[in-house]
Design a protein around this motif. Structure first.
Motif: not given
Lengths: 112, 115
Positions: B88-97
């Motif tokens: 299973v391949y998961f994509c993710a995102s985030s916002q620094d900092p």
């Protein structure tokens, strides 16, 4: 080589009681620790985090404790509810720009 | 509104084929990731892009090539698929900092089965 270890694959708790999920790590450079919850066929959902300068962080029913000298953290859920039944992942990072390393997960079952 | 969306949700394909998985986030995050969850349930980082620039590239066969046309999209192309790519391949995102304070936002995953 597992840097983040969740040695209990499963945990069963009765509704209303406390759930304690444990996590150990080997990398002393880890600076941030996060807990995620995952339901089947869904992506992990962020629960709570703690930085290495703290030893406790609380958010509603969820509290994370960090013992840096023992390289151990735990997630407490009080009171446990049937909707908390899911896989819980512990994750750690050395800081911004580095990968989030996950443990293998612990399946929590809360019975009513 | 789905924050991080992946397509397709399921993908069954034969060995040797080339396939792509698409990921889009509408959160305005700067950083996107691909994680792989194998049969032993480990979630392992594969790649990370920040504003279209590759910043993390773990030990992944070069049959896997990420492509980020803009900061809202991170696609994963896999050449010459092998049985061991089933996961299973998961994509993710985030916002620094604040990524490590508020966590990454994950998509619901793409289950790839190679037969």
């Amino acid at each position: 080589d597992q840097q983040v270890k969740q040695n209990s694959p499963s945990l069963s708790v009765q509704e209303g009681r406390i759930s304690i999920l444990n996590c150990d790590y080997t990398n002393s450079m880890f600076d941030y620790f996060l807990w995620y919850k995952k339901y089947p066929a869904e992506g992990p959902t962020f629960l709570i985090s703690i930085s290495s300068i703290k030893d406790k962080n609380e958010d509603g029913r969820f509290t994370v404790f960090l013992n840096k000298s023992a390289k151990h953290l735990s997630l407490h859920i009080v009171p446990s509810q049937p909707g908390d039944s899911a896989v819980y992942f512990c994750a750690a990072s050395e800081g911004a720009g580095t990968a989030l390393i996950f443990g293998k997960g612990t399946t929590l079952s809360v019975s009513s | 509104d789905t924050a991080v969306s992946q397509t397709p949700k399921y993908l069954v394909t034969q060995m040797g084929n080339d396939k792509s998985i698409k990921c889009e986030q509408n959160l305005g995050h700067d950083t996107m990731y691909w994680y792989k969850q194998d049969s032993k349930k480990f979630l392992k980082i594969m790649f990370s892009y920040n504003n279209k620039e590759l910043i993390i590239n773990e030990t992944v066969p070069n049959r896997f090539s990420p492509k980020s046309p803009d900061k809202a999209h991170l696609n994963l192309h896999i050449n010459s698929l092998e049985l061991g790519d089933s996961a299973v391949y998961f994509c993710a995102s985030s916002q620094d900092p604040t990524a490590l304070v508020y966590g990454y936002t994950f998509g619901s995953g793409t289950r790839l089965t190679v037969v």
